[in-house]
Design a protein around this motif. Structure first.
Motif, PDB file in Angstrom:
ATOM      1  N   LEU A  53     -28.141  -8.947  41.704  1.00 48.82           N
ATOM      2  CA  LEU A  53     -26.799  -9.323  42.141  1.00 48.82           C
ATOM      3  C   LEU A  53     -26.134 -10.218  41.109  1.00 48.82           C
ATOM      4  N   ASP A  54     -26.889 -11.153  40.584  1.00 51.86           N
ATOM      5  CA  ASP A  54     -26.372 -12.042  39.538  1.00 51.86           C
ATOM      6  C   ASP A  54     -25.933 -11.235  38.320  1.00 51.86           C
ATOM      7  N   ILE A  55     -26.788 -10.332  37.870  1.00 46.94           N
ATOM      8  CA  ILE A  55     -26.467  -9.507  36.696  1.00 46.94           C
ATOM      9  C   ILE A  55     -25.295  -8.584  36.993  1.00 46.94           C
ATOM     10  N   GLY A  56     -25.255  -8.028  38.205  1.00 48.07           N
ATOM     11  CA  GLY A  56     -24.182  -7.112  38.565  1.00 48.07           C
ATOM     12  C   GLY A  56     -22.818  -7.764  38.538  1.00 48.07           C
ATOM     13  N   VAL A  57     -22.758  -9.035  38.954  1.00 49.17           N
ATOM     14  CA  VAL A  57     -21.483  -9.744  38.917  1.00 49.17           C
ATOM     15  C   VAL A  57     -21.079 -10.057  37.484  1.00 49.17           C
ATOM     16  N   MET A  58     -22.022 -10.491  36.663  1.00 46.53           N
ATOM     17  CA  MET A  58     -21.706 -10.926  35.311  1.00 46.53           C
ATOM     18  C   MET A  58     -21.461  -9.789  34.345  1.00 46.53           C
ATOM     19  N   ILE A  59     -21.911  -8.584  34.675  1.00 45.93           N
ATOM     20  CA  ILE A  59     -21.778  -7.477  33.722  1.00 45.93           C
ATOM     21  C   ILE A  59     -20.312  -7.117  33.474  1.00 45.93           C
ATOM     22  N   ALA A  60     -19.447  -7.381  34.460  1.00 49.88           N
ATOM     23  CA  ALA A  60     -18.022  -7.086  34.268  1.00 49.88           C
ATOM     24  C   ALA A  60     -17.430  -7.951  33.164  1.00 49.88           C
ATOM     25  N   TRP A  61     -17.985  -9.146  32.956  1.00 44.95           N
ATOM     26  CA  TRP A  61     -17.488 -10.023  31.893  1.00 44.95           C
ATOM     27  C   TRP A  61     -17.899  -9.513  30.517  1.00 44.95           C
ATOM     28  N   ALA A  62     -19.015  -8.796  30.454  1.00 45.67           N
ATOM     29  CA  ALA A  62     -19.498  -8.272  29.175  1.00 45.67           C
ATOM     30  C   ALA A  62     -18.788  -6.984  28.775  1.00 45.67           C
ATOM     31  N   LEU A  63     -18.224  -6.273  29.751  1.00 45.27           N
ATOM     32  CA  LEU A  63     -17.564  -5.009  29.448  1.00 45.27           C
ATOM     33  C   LEU A  63     -16.158  -5.236  28.903  1.00 45.27           C
ATOM     34  N   PRO A  64     -15.714  -4.417  27.944  1.00 44.25           N
ATOM     35  CA  PRO A  64     -14.322  -4.523  27.471  1.00 44.25           C
ATOM     36  C   PRO A  64     -13.341  -4.190  28.589  1.00 44.25           C
ATOM     37  N   GLY A  90      -1.225   3.743  40.331  1.00 45.55           N
ATOM     38  CA  GLY A  90       0.218   3.857  40.482  1.00 45.55           C
ATOM     39  C   GLY A  90       0.793   2.927  41.524  1.00 45.55           C
ATOM     40  N   THR A  91      -0.047   2.098  42.152  1.00 40.65           N
ATOM     41  CA  THR A  91       0.427   1.142  43.146  1.00 40.65           C
ATOM     42  C   THR A  91       0.327  -0.278  42.606  1.00 40.65           C
ATOM     43  N   PHE A  92       0.845  -1.225  43.360  1.00 35.36           N
ATOM     44  CA  PHE A  92       0.795  -2.632  42.973  1.00 35.36           C
ATOM     45  C   PHE A  92      -0.628  -3.164  42.961  1.00 35.36           C
ATOM     46  N   TRP A  93      -1.487  -2.633  43.846  1.00 33.71           N
ATOM     47  CA  TRP A  93      -2.788  -3.241  44.104  1.00 33.71           C
ATOM     48  C   TRP A  93      -3.828  -2.980  43.030  1.00 33.71           C
ATOM     49  N   ILE A  94      -3.616  -2.025  42.160  1.00 37.43           N
ATOM     50  CA  ILE A  94      -4.637  -1.709  41.177  1.00 37.43           C
ATOM     51  C   ILE A  94      -4.771  -2.828  40.131  1.00 37.43           C
ATOM     52  N   LEU A  95      -3.669  -3.492  39.800  1.00 39.86           N
ATOM     53  CA  LEU A  95      -3.750  -4.577  38.820  1.00 39.86           C
ATOM     54  C   LEU A  95      -4.457  -5.822  39.365  1.00 39.86           C
ATOM     55  N   PRO A  96      -4.121  -6.299  40.576  1.00 40.41           N
ATOM     56  CA  PRO A  96      -4.939  -7.402  41.111  1.00 40.41           C
ATOM     57  C   PRO A  96      -6.415  -7.051  41.231  1.00 40.41           C
ATOM     58  N   LEU A  97      -6.716  -5.788  41.563  1.00 37.91           N
ATOM     59  CA  LEU A  97      -8.110  -5.370  41.640  1.00 37.91           C
ATOM     60  C   LEU A  97      -8.774  -5.443  40.270  1.00 37.91           C
ATOM     61  N   ALA A  98      -8.065  -5.029  39.234  1.00 45.55           N
ATOM     62  CA  ALA A  98      -8.614  -5.104  37.879  1.00 45.55           C
ATOM     63  C   ALA A  98      -8.864  -6.552  37.471  1.00 45.55           C
ATOM     64  N   TYR A  99      -7.929  -7.444  37.783  1.00 48.77           N
ATOM     65  CA  TYR A  99      -8.115  -8.857  37.466  1.00 48.77           C
ATOM     66  C   TYR A  99      -9.282  -9.434  38.258  1.00 48.77           C
ATOM     67  N   PHE A 100      -9.405  -9.024  39.513  1.00 52.78           N
ATOM     68  CA  PHE A 100     -10.512  -9.503  40.344  1.00 52.78           C
ATOM     69  C   PHE A 100     -11.856  -9.104  39.743  1.00 52.78           C
ATOM     70  N   VAL A 101     -11.987  -7.852  39.342  1.00 53.16           N
ATOM     71  CA  VAL A 101     -13.250  -7.370  38.772  1.00 53.16           C
ATOM     72  C   VAL A 101     -13.550  -8.076  37.457  1.00 53.16           C
ATOM     73  N   ARG A 102     -12.536  -8.254  36.636  1.00 52.71           N
ATOM     74  CA  ARG A 102     -12.759  -8.829  35.312  1.00 52.71           C
ATOM     75  C   ARG A 102     -13.080 -10.317  35.353  1.00 52.71           C
ATOM     76  N   PHE A 103     -12.451 -11.064  36.268  1.00 52.94           N
ATOM     77  CA  PHE A 103     -12.555 -12.522  36.222  1.00 52.94           C
ATOM     78  C   PHE A 103     -13.353 -13.125  37.366  1.00 52.94           C
ATOM     79  N   LEU A 104     -13.925 -12.284  38.230  1.00 60.19           N
ATOM     80  CA  LEU A 104     -14.860 -12.791  39.240  1.00 60.19           C
ATOM     81  C   LEU A 104     -16.038 -13.537  38.604  1.00 60.19           C
ATOM     82  N   PRO A 105     -16.591 -13.082  37.470  1.00 59.65           N
ATOM     83  CA  PRO A 105     -17.706 -13.825  36.867  1.00 59.65           C
ATOM     84  C   PRO A 105     -17.364 -15.270  36.519  1.00 59.65           C
TER      85      PRO A 105
END
Length: 232
Positions: A53-64, A90-105
């Protein structure tokens, strides 16, 4: 000055600033809730797969950012269970989701480091005195780890306001963030407007950092006083 007046008075020109604020705030709120819970699970609970779980959360920070964006496009171009059957591209929600995935770590790691400094016996004492787990967790553990949570939220918000790599692949004409607006203005040779956007972005980040610093110092002092009262 004319460029600043144009940005602040014309609705279409001001829209990227509003978009970045809304999307970064939504992503940061999600990062705080999920990041704190995952940090608590990794630090305080014992279960199989905790390290994964720890690695799974942090791996998004390592990905471009491009990899994250392309995977989101692949995952949410059609409806699925995670999006309640709705296509998010094509909706508003995809960008907050991208930021969430990228910066959750960022929030997870800061919360985890702060939680490591909190004595587990304080929460146990509250439970022994009759407090439920949610009450002990929110009133004791979260309050004591609040400075670390604020630092992580600050980093997530600042990165969200300036995020470009993933945004440029999944934004739409109605969800242009500040970073993409700067890029588009430069390609249109509107250097003055692009510079004005950049200056407003710098001022916005400065205000957020100043406010968060004040909030962090005040919350840290209050948490220290409460900890002293509990331990005396």
């Amino acid at each position: 000055m004319e460029n600043f007046v144009t940005i602040l008075t014309e609705p279409k020109a001001f829209e990227p600033i509003l978009n970045s604020l809304q999307m970064s705030l939504l992503a940061t709120a999600g990062c705080v809730v999920v990041g704190v819970l995952i940090a608590y699970a990794v630090r305080r609970l014992r279960f199989v797969g905790r390290s994964l779980l720890d690695i799974g959360v942090m791996i998004a920070w390592a990905l471009p950012g491009t990899v994250v964006a392309i995977n989101l496009i692949s995952a949410f171009s059609t409806g699925n269970g995670f999006s309640f059957g709705q296509a998010l591209i094509g909706t508003f929600w995809i960008l907050p989701l991208a930021y969430f995935v990228r910066f959750l770590p960022l929030v997870f790691r800061a919360s985890s480091a702060s939680l490591a400094l909190v004595d587990h016996s304080l929460e146990e004492a509250a439970r022994n005195l009759g407090a439920s787990w949610p009450r002990a967790f929110l009133n004791i553990t979260v309050r004591l780890m609040l400075p670390g949570v604020i630092v992580g939220a600050l980093l997530a918000f600042v990165h969200g306001v300036g995020e470009f790599v993933a945004s440029v692949l999944i934004y739409t004409s109605s969800t242009v963030p500040i970073s993409v607006a700067i890029n588009n203005r430069m390609y249109s040779f509107e250097m003055g407007t692009a510079a004005a956007y950049g200056m407003l972005q710098v001022v916005l980040i400065f205000v957020v950092m100043w406010f968060s610093g004040r909030l962090e110092s005040g919350g840290g002092r209050a948490a220290s006083r409460q900890a002293e009262q509990w331990t005396n």
